[in-house]
Motif scaffolding. Sequence first.
Motif, PDB file in Angstrom:
ATOM      1  N   SER A   9       0.836  -1.339   0.124  1.00  0.00           N
ATOM      2  CA  SER A   9       0.050  -0.047   0.009  1.00  0.00           C
ATOM      3  C   SER A   9       0.867   1.109  -0.128  1.00  0.00           C
ATOM      4  O   SER A   9       1.886   1.173   0.654  1.00  0.00           O
ATOM      5  CB  SER A   9      -0.886   0.241   1.096  1.00  0.00           C
ATOM      6  OG  SER A   9      -1.552   1.304   1.388  1.00  0.00           O
ATOM      7  N   ARG A  11       0.105   3.707   1.647  1.00  0.00           N
ATOM      8  CA  ARG A  11      -0.101   3.943   3.111  1.00  0.00           C
ATOM      9  C   ARG A  11       0.403   3.302   4.016  1.00  0.00           C
ATOM     10  O   ARG A  11      -0.069   2.091   4.319  1.00  0.00           O
ATOM     11  CB  ARG A  11      -1.770   4.387   3.600  1.00  0.00           C
ATOM     12  CG  ARG A  11      -2.414   5.108   2.265  1.00  0.00           C
ATOM     13  CD  ARG A  11      -3.821   5.609   2.735  1.00  0.00           C
ATOM     14  NE  ARG A  11      -4.771   4.500   3.436  1.00  0.00           N
ATOM     15  CZ  ARG A  11      -5.674   4.953   4.318  1.00  0.00           C
ATOM     16  NH1 ARG A  11      -5.936   5.865   4.537  1.00  0.00           N
ATOM     17  NH2 ARG A  11      -6.516   3.880   4.807  1.00  0.00           N
ATOM     18  N   GLY A  14      -1.642   2.067   7.081  1.00  0.00           N
ATOM     19  CA  GLY A  14      -3.085   1.875   6.660  1.00  0.00           C
ATOM     20  C   GLY A  14      -3.851   0.509   7.159  1.00  0.00           C
ATOM     21  O   GLY A  14      -3.202  -0.308   7.795  1.00  0.00           O
ATOM     22  N   CYS A  15      -4.768  -0.008   6.230  1.00  0.00           N
ATOM     23  CA  CYS A  15      -5.592  -1.125   6.624  1.00  0.00           C
ATOM     24  C   CYS A  15      -4.538  -2.236   6.145  1.00  0.00           C
ATOM     25  O   CYS A  15      -4.578  -3.210   6.976  1.00  0.00           O
ATOM     26  CB  CYS A  15      -6.667  -0.947   5.674  1.00  0.00           C
ATOM     27  SG  CYS A  15      -7.623   0.407   6.068  1.00  0.00           S
ATOM     28  N   THR A  16      -3.824  -2.362   5.161  1.00  0.00           N
ATOM     29  CA  THR A  16      -3.047  -3.381   4.611  1.00  0.00           C
ATOM     30  C   THR A  16      -1.961  -3.559   5.767  1.00  0.00           C
ATOM     31  O   THR A  16      -1.681  -4.783   6.073  1.00  0.00           O
ATOM     32  CB  THR A  16      -2.215  -3.147   3.559  1.00  0.00           C
ATOM     33  OG1 THR A  16      -3.202  -2.738   2.442  1.00  0.00           O
ATOM     34  CG2 THR A  16      -1.403  -4.240   3.195  1.00  0.00           C
ATOM     35  N   VAL A  84      -7.025  -3.154  -2.275  1.00  0.00           N
ATOM     36  CA  VAL A  84      -7.776  -3.365  -3.609  1.00  0.00           C
ATOM     37  C   VAL A  84      -8.038  -1.926  -4.264  1.00  0.00           C
ATOM     38  O   VAL A  84      -8.495  -1.197  -3.696  1.00  0.00           O
ATOM     39  CB  VAL A  84      -9.112  -4.167  -3.213  1.00  0.00           C
ATOM     40  CG1 VAL A  84      -9.832  -4.246  -4.589  1.00  0.00           C
ATOM     41  CG2 VAL A  84      -8.873  -5.455  -2.869  1.00  0.00           C
ATOM     42  N   PHE A  86      -9.795  -0.516  -7.766  1.00  0.00           N
ATOM     43  CA  PHE A  86     -10.471  -1.052  -8.780  1.00  0.00           C
ATOM     44  C   PHE A  86     -10.472  -2.427  -8.997  1.00  0.00           C
ATOM     45  O   PHE A  86     -10.483  -3.128 -10.203  1.00  0.00           O
ATOM     46  CB  PHE A  86     -10.110  -0.356  -9.848  1.00  0.00           C
ATOM     47  CG  PHE A  86     -10.432   1.209  -9.904  1.00  0.00           C
ATOM     48  CD1 PHE A  86     -11.539   1.714 -10.298  1.00  0.00           C
ATOM     49  CD2 PHE A  86      -9.221   1.936  -9.575  1.00  0.00           C
ATOM     50  CE1 PHE A  86     -11.932   3.169 -10.055  1.00  0.00           C
ATOM     51  CE2 PHE A  86      -9.700   3.183  -9.473  1.00  0.00           C
ATOM     52  CZ  PHE A  86     -10.688   3.886  -9.481  1.00  0.00           C
ATOM     53  N   ALA A  87     -10.851  -3.454  -7.924  1.00  0.00           N
ATOM     54  CA  ALA A  87     -10.783  -4.815  -7.913  1.00  0.00           C
ATOM     55  C   ALA A  87      -9.490  -5.623  -8.314  1.00  0.00           C
ATOM     56  O   ALA A  87      -9.647  -6.603  -8.939  1.00  0.00           O
ATOM     57  CB  ALA A  87     -11.813  -5.320  -8.897  1.00  0.00           C
ATOM     58  N   SER A 118      -6.736  -5.953   1.605  1.00  0.00           N
ATOM     59  CA  SER A 118      -7.524  -5.082   2.188  1.00  0.00           C
ATOM     60  C   SER A 118      -8.326  -4.184   1.318  1.00  0.00           C
ATOM     61  O   SER A 118      -7.824  -3.617   0.087  1.00  0.00           O
ATOM     62  CB  SER A 118      -6.474  -4.065   2.981  1.00  0.00           C
ATOM     63  OG  SER A 118      -7.154  -2.915   3.376  1.00  0.00           O
ATOM     64  N   ALA A 119      -9.793  -4.132   1.737  1.00  0.00           N
ATOM     65  CA  ALA A 119     -10.667  -3.292   0.835  1.00  0.00           C
ATOM     66  C   ALA A 119     -11.721  -2.563   1.541  1.00  0.00           C
ATOM     67  O   ALA A 119     -12.131  -3.200   2.837  1.00  0.00           O
ATOM     68  CB  ALA A 119     -11.380  -4.338  -0.193  1.00  0.00           C
ATOM     69  N   ARG A 120     -12.303  -1.636   0.988  1.00  0.00           N
ATOM     70  CA  ARG A 120     -13.478  -1.183   1.874  1.00  0.00           C
ATOM     71  C   ARG A 120     -14.610  -1.834   1.669  1.00  0.00           C
ATOM     72  O   ARG A 120     -15.336  -2.093   2.500  1.00  0.00           O
ATOM     73  CB  ARG A 120     -13.629   0.341   1.206  1.00  0.00           C
ATOM     74  CG  ARG A 120     -14.747   1.087   2.033  1.00  0.00           C
ATOM     75  CD  ARG A 120     -15.186   2.479   1.202  1.00  0.00           C
ATOM     76  NE  ARG A 120     -15.878   2.137  -0.017  1.00  0.00           N
ATOM     77  CZ  ARG A 120     -17.143   1.654   0.032  1.00  0.00           C
ATOM     78  NH1 ARG A 120     -17.675   1.732   1.148  1.00  0.00           N
ATOM     79  NH2 ARG A 120     -17.756   1.531  -1.019  1.00  0.00           N
ATOM     80  N   ARG A 121     -14.799  -2.537   0.584  1.00  0.00           N
ATOM     81  CA  ARG A 121     -16.054  -3.228   0.218  1.00  0.00           C
ATOM     82  C   ARG A 121     -15.927  -4.691  -0.811  1.00  0.00           C
ATOM     83  O   ARG A 121     -16.480  -5.704  -0.355  1.00  0.00           O
ATOM     84  CB  ARG A 121     -17.019  -2.625  -0.345  1.00  0.00           C
ATOM     85  CG  ARG A 121     -18.390  -2.959  -0.118  1.00  0.00           C
ATOM     86  CD  ARG A 121     -19.319  -1.760  -0.562  1.00  0.00           C
ATOM     87  NE  ARG A 121     -20.880  -2.443  -0.243  1.00  0.00           N
ATOM     88  CZ  ARG A 121     -21.302  -2.369   0.631  1.00  0.00           C
ATOM     89  NH1 ARG A 121     -20.919  -2.088   1.976  1.00  0.00           N
ATOM     90  NH2 ARG A 121     -22.909  -3.121   0.578  1.00  0.00           N
ATOM     91  N   ALA A 122     -15.328  -4.522  -1.869  1.00  0.00           N
ATOM     92  CA  ALA A 122     -15.254  -5.524  -2.943  1.00  0.00           C
ATOM     93  C   ALA A 122     -14.068  -5.655  -3.520  1.00  0.00           C
ATOM     94  O   ALA A 122     -13.253  -4.552  -3.885  1.00  0.00           O
ATOM     95  CB  ALA A 122     -16.436  -5.323  -3.775  1.00  0.00           C
ATOM     96  N   GLY A 153     -12.285  -2.520   5.590  1.00  0.00           N
ATOM     97  CA  GLY A 153     -11.819  -1.301   5.996  1.00  0.00           C
ATOM     98  C   GLY A 153     -11.425  -0.134   5.054  1.00  0.00           C
ATOM     99  O   GLY A 153     -10.584  -0.531   4.075  1.00  0.00           O
TER     100      GLY A 153
HETATM  101  C1  LIG Z   1      -7.442   4.293  -6.262  1.00  0.00           C
HETATM  102  C2  LIG Z   1      -8.381   3.265  -5.187  1.00  0.00           C
HETATM  103  C3  LIG Z   1      -9.241   2.367  -5.612  1.00  0.00           C
HETATM  104  C4  LIG Z   1      -9.963   1.532  -4.889  1.00  0.00           C
HETATM  105  N1  LIG Z   1     -10.872   0.588  -5.243  1.00  0.00           N
HETATM  106  C5  LIG Z   1     -11.419  -0.289  -4.480  1.00  0.00           C
HETATM  107  C6  LIG Z   1     -12.302  -1.282  -4.831  1.00  0.00           C
HETATM  108  O1  LIG Z   1     -12.141  -1.516  -5.840  1.00  0.00           O
HETATM  109  N2  LIG Z   1     -12.910  -2.067  -3.780  1.00  0.00           N
HETATM  110  C7  LIG Z   1     -12.920  -1.614  -2.685  1.00  0.00           C
HETATM  111  O2  LIG Z   1     -13.593  -2.271  -1.831  1.00  0.00           O
HETATM  112  N3  LIG Z   1     -11.947  -0.645  -2.174  1.00  0.00           N
HETATM  113  C8  LIG Z   1     -11.445   0.106  -3.068  1.00  0.00           C
HETATM  114  N4  LIG Z   1     -10.704   0.947  -2.702  1.00  0.00           N
HETATM  115  C9  LIG Z   1     -10.303   1.328  -1.084  1.00  0.00           C
HETATM  116  C10 LIG Z   1      -9.298   0.714  -0.605  1.00  0.00           C
HETATM  117  O3  LIG Z   1      -9.136  -0.583  -1.023  1.00  0.00           O
HETATM  118  C11 LIG Z   1      -9.209   0.195   0.866  1.00  0.00           C
HETATM  119  O4  LIG Z   1      -9.708   1.556   1.598  1.00  0.00           O
HETATM  120  C12 LIG Z   1      -7.951  -0.364   1.672  1.00  0.00           C
HETATM  121  O5  LIG Z   1      -8.371  -0.973   2.663  1.00  0.00           O
HETATM  122  C13 LIG Z   1      -6.813   0.559   1.821  1.00  0.00           C
HETATM  123  O6  LIG Z   1      -5.888   0.059   2.442  1.00  0.00           O
HETATM  124  P1  LIG Z   1      -4.667   0.844   2.989  1.00  0.00           P
HETATM  125  O7  LIG Z   1      -4.966   1.635   3.860  1.00  0.00           O
HETATM  126  O8  LIG Z   1      -3.472  -0.271   3.218  1.00  0.00           O
HETATM  127  O9  LIG Z   1      -4.088   1.467   1.607  1.00  0.00           O
HETATM  128  C14 LIG Z   1      -9.887   1.539  -3.394  1.00  0.00           C
HETATM  129  C15 LIG Z   1      -9.070   2.946  -3.101  1.00  0.00           C
HETATM  130  C16 LIG Z   1      -8.317   3.696  -3.840  1.00  0.00           C
HETATM  131  C17 LIG Z   1      -7.375   4.675  -3.282  1.00  0.00           C
END
Ligand SMILES: Cc1cc2nc3c(=O)[nH]c(=O)nc-3n(C[C@H](O)[C@H](O)[C@H](O)COP(=O)(O)O)c2cc1C
Length: 205
Positions: A9, A11, A14-16, A84, A86-87, A118-122, A153
Amino acid sequence: MKVLLVNGSSRKNGCTNAALREVERALKEERIEPEQLYIGNEALPDCIACRKCKEIGRCIFHDSVNEFVDKAKTADGFVFGSPVYFAHPSGRLLTFMDRAFYAGGAAFQFKPAAAVLSARRAGTTASFDVINKYFTICSMPVVSSTYWNHVYGAQPEDVAEDKEGLMTMYNIGKNMAWLLKCIAFGKENGLVHPNNEKVLTNFTR
Ligand SMILES: Cc1cc2nc3c(=O)[nH]c(=O)nc-3n(C[C@H](O)[C@H](O)[C@H](O)COP(=O)(O)O)c2cc1C
């Protein structure tokens, strides 16, 4: 025994990172030494397919990728973590892994590895597939867990509430430690890994 945990990541905290920390906790309990590597947020050159690494044994770009491959030579296992986007996994991690595995594939062979997302949702399982493919093309045993290797998250505080995700991370650490000990036990008792032969068949028509 040592496991390298790569944070893909941008960050650092961050979440990762939160997910990798939980894997690390389980590894430490099993007396396996974890080393977490943050690949940074500066621009990273992509593989330019010059194939010079096949001649000189290193990538022509002198940056964190070569340093990582040097460390990988003496490591026993790996965890690659990514947010994640854009998947798919972060472009940064894919660039890093493309170059590390192309230039230094031998450093990874027969060593166990796990992917963490790590993803917010999908988009986690599609991303999980992408990272696992680096492992299976390099004769690396894939370390599994008790669910898909992901946490949810947008912020690390959210990850702290994802109890199932964190348990999955913890179990990756435990399963990695178990596999490393099995491999060490085998080595001590004269078990050697296969000498995989390789032939390239290029499809030209
Ligand atoms: C450019 C970009 C694209 C993202 N695409 C997705 C996505 O496709 N699906 C999802 O669930 N979250 C998506 N997110 C959210 C991150 O995956 C999520 O917040 C993740 O936990 C962040 O991890 P980090 O804090 O280690 O960077 C995206 C975030 C960014 C910046």
